[in-house]
Design an enzyme around this catalytic site. Sequence first.
Site, PDB file in Angstrom:
ATOM      1  N   HIS A  77       0.919  -1.103   0.024  1.00 42.56           N
ATOM      2  CA  HIS A  77       0.031   0.013   0.104  1.00 42.56           C
ATOM      3  C   HIS A  77       1.034   1.439   0.092  1.00 42.56           C
ATOM      4  O   HIS A  77       0.704   2.134  -0.644  1.00 42.56           O
ATOM      5  CB  HIS A  77      -0.763  -0.143   1.233  1.00 42.56           C
ATOM      6  CG  HIS A  77      -1.620   1.134   1.805  1.00 42.56           C
ATOM      7  ND1 HIS A  77      -2.580   1.744   0.837  1.00 42.56           N
ATOM      8  CD2 HIS A  77      -1.377   2.002   2.866  1.00 42.56           C
ATOM      9  CE1 HIS A  77      -3.127   2.882   1.343  1.00 42.56           C
ATOM     10  NE2 HIS A  77      -2.625   2.925   2.544  1.00 42.56           N
TER      11      HIS A  77
HETATM   12  C1  HEM Z   1       3.697   4.920   5.491  1.00 42.95           C
HETATM   13  C2  HEM Z   1       2.769   4.264   5.287  1.00 42.95           C
HETATM   14  C3  HEM Z   1       1.328   4.675   4.516  1.00 42.95           C
HETATM   15  C4  HEM Z   1       1.167   5.576   3.554  1.00 42.95           C
HETATM   16  C5  HEM Z   1       2.419   6.421   2.830  1.00 42.95           C
HETATM   17  C6  HEM Z   1      -0.029   5.577   3.209  1.00 42.95           C
HETATM   18  C7  HEM Z   1      -0.789   6.444   2.292  1.00 42.95           C
HETATM   19  C8  HEM Z   1      -1.902   6.356   1.922  1.00 42.95           C
HETATM   20  C9  HEM Z   1      -2.467   7.358   0.953  1.00 42.95           C
HETATM   21  C10 HEM Z   1      -1.592   8.204  -0.151  1.00 42.95           C
HETATM   22  C11 HEM Z   1      -3.830   7.007   0.809  1.00 42.95           C
HETATM   23  C12 HEM Z   1      -4.818   7.793   0.040  1.00 42.95           C
HETATM   24  C13 HEM Z   1      -5.174   7.159  -1.524  1.00 42.95           C
HETATM   25  C14 HEM Z   1      -6.034   7.785  -2.284  1.00 42.95           C
HETATM   26  O1  HEM Z   1      -6.446   8.930  -1.985  1.00 42.95           O
HETATM   27  O2  HEM Z   1      -6.254   7.388  -3.353  1.00 42.95           O
HETATM   28  C15 HEM Z   1      -4.018   6.257   1.830  1.00 42.95           C
HETATM   29  C16 HEM Z   1      -5.251   5.501   2.170  1.00 42.95           C
HETATM   30  C17 HEM Z   1      -5.778   4.497   3.116  1.00 42.95           C
HETATM   31  N1  HEM Z   1      -4.511   3.795   4.073  1.00 42.95           N
HETATM   32 FE1  HEM Z   1      -2.864   4.426   3.902  1.00 42.95          FE
HETATM   33  N2  HEM Z   1      -0.684   4.785   4.183  1.00 42.95           N
HETATM   34  C18 HEM Z   1       0.184   4.204   4.967  1.00 42.95           C
HETATM   35  C19 HEM Z   1      -0.280   3.179   5.698  1.00 42.95           C
HETATM   36  C20 HEM Z   1      -1.417   2.652   6.241  1.00 42.95           C
HETATM   37  C21 HEM Z   1      -1.384   1.686   7.046  1.00 42.95           C
HETATM   38  C22 HEM Z   1      -0.610   1.110   8.122  1.00 42.95           C
HETATM   39  C23 HEM Z   1      -2.904   1.418   6.794  1.00 42.95           C
HETATM   40  C24 HEM Z   1      -3.576   0.162   7.855  1.00 42.95           C
HETATM   41  C25 HEM Z   1      -3.448  -0.608   8.510  1.00 42.95           C
HETATM   42  C26 HEM Z   1      -3.445   2.132   5.812  1.00 42.95           C
HETATM   43  C27 HEM Z   1      -4.843   2.058   5.587  1.00 42.95           C
HETATM   44  C28 HEM Z   1      -5.138   2.941   4.665  1.00 42.95           C
HETATM   45  C29 HEM Z   1      -6.862   2.862   4.345  1.00 42.95           C
HETATM   46  C30 HEM Z   1      -7.831   2.073   4.886  1.00 42.95           C
HETATM   47  C31 HEM Z   1      -7.059   4.083   3.344  1.00 42.95           C
HETATM   48  C32 HEM Z   1      -8.368   4.201   2.553  1.00 42.95           C
HETATM   49  C33 HEM Z   1      -8.213   3.590   1.260  1.00 42.95           C
HETATM   50  C34 HEM Z   1      -9.631   3.111   0.613  1.00 42.95           C
HETATM   51  O3  HEM Z   1     -10.725   3.394   1.363  1.00 42.95           O
HETATM   52  O4  HEM Z   1      -9.562   2.288  -0.171  1.00 42.95           O
HETATM   53  N3  HEM Z   1      -2.436   3.042   5.303  1.00 42.95           N
HETATM   54  N4  HEM Z   1      -3.059   5.758   2.576  1.00 42.95           N
END
Ligand code: HEM
Length: 215
Positions: A169
């Site tokens: 991710h």
């Molecule tokens: C350095 C670590 C991480 C980065 C750089 C990151 C980055 C991002 C970004 C940029 C988005 C938005 C994507 C979009 O707008 O299309 C997002 C959404 C999300 N992230 Fe992360 N994330 C990280 C870690 C995590 C972790 C550890 C989890 C959960 C265990 C997580 C769960 C989510 C969820 C649930 C969403 C919403 C996506 C959806 O609804 O389909 N993220 N993240």
Amino acid sequence: MNKDKMILRTRFIERAGHWLMVLCFFAVALSGLSWFFPSFNGLNAVFGTPQLARILHPFFGVVVFLLLVFLFIRFVKYNLPEREDLVWFKNMRQVLSGAHDKPLQIGKYNAGQKLLFWGIMGLISLLLISGVLIWRPYFAPLFSIPTIRLGLVVHAVAGIALILLVIGHAYLAFWIKGSIRGMVTGYVTRSWAKNHHDRWYRQLLSKSSKPGNKP
Ligand code: HEM
């Protein structure tokens, strides 16, 4: 940054929840990994001392779960499977090459992000259930030794699977230029929205063309 030319993708409360959860997740994941092999022991310094790591790991695990429940409530409506998701799967070559020649009918999140969303939510639920079963001294004494053994295996396998999913991710978030900015500032450019989430962009345009709505 001129906000009038940008599109709001993620609200402040959702961004705050996401990044707070990421901080807690790293602490829980590193302390959890520290117990796999003696050579990983140093990783539990994330909580200060090994003793503190042993005490705090499960409590922070519950915090990660609760923050993910919050994100689930906020995001689930955008991650339900839709007929249009098939177009994304059928055009995997275009998706992987990063080409934007053909519109792929992508809503707020693409089919890959939806799979990841359900994977994260499923694994964190398994981690919570198995974590409670093996949580000494509070809950483990309530269960039999074979149940605790099963809990330990499930907890370890689900933990590794979740860490691998999160690495994927984060890698994709950095790979798709503009995504991180969306999760940090909340805003994305119009061309980002059009290229990566064409159907979502069209829906926003049709909403904003209604009288009284701001684009
Ligand atoms: C350095 C670590 C991480 C980065 C750089 C990151 C980055 C991002 C970004 C940029 C988005 C938005 C994507 C979009 O707008 O299309 C997002 C959404 C999300 N992230 Fe992360 N994330 C990280 C870690 C995590 C972790 C550890 C989890 C959960 C265990 C997580 C769960 C989510 C969820 C649930 C969403 C919403 C996506 C959806 O609804 O389909 N993220 N993240």
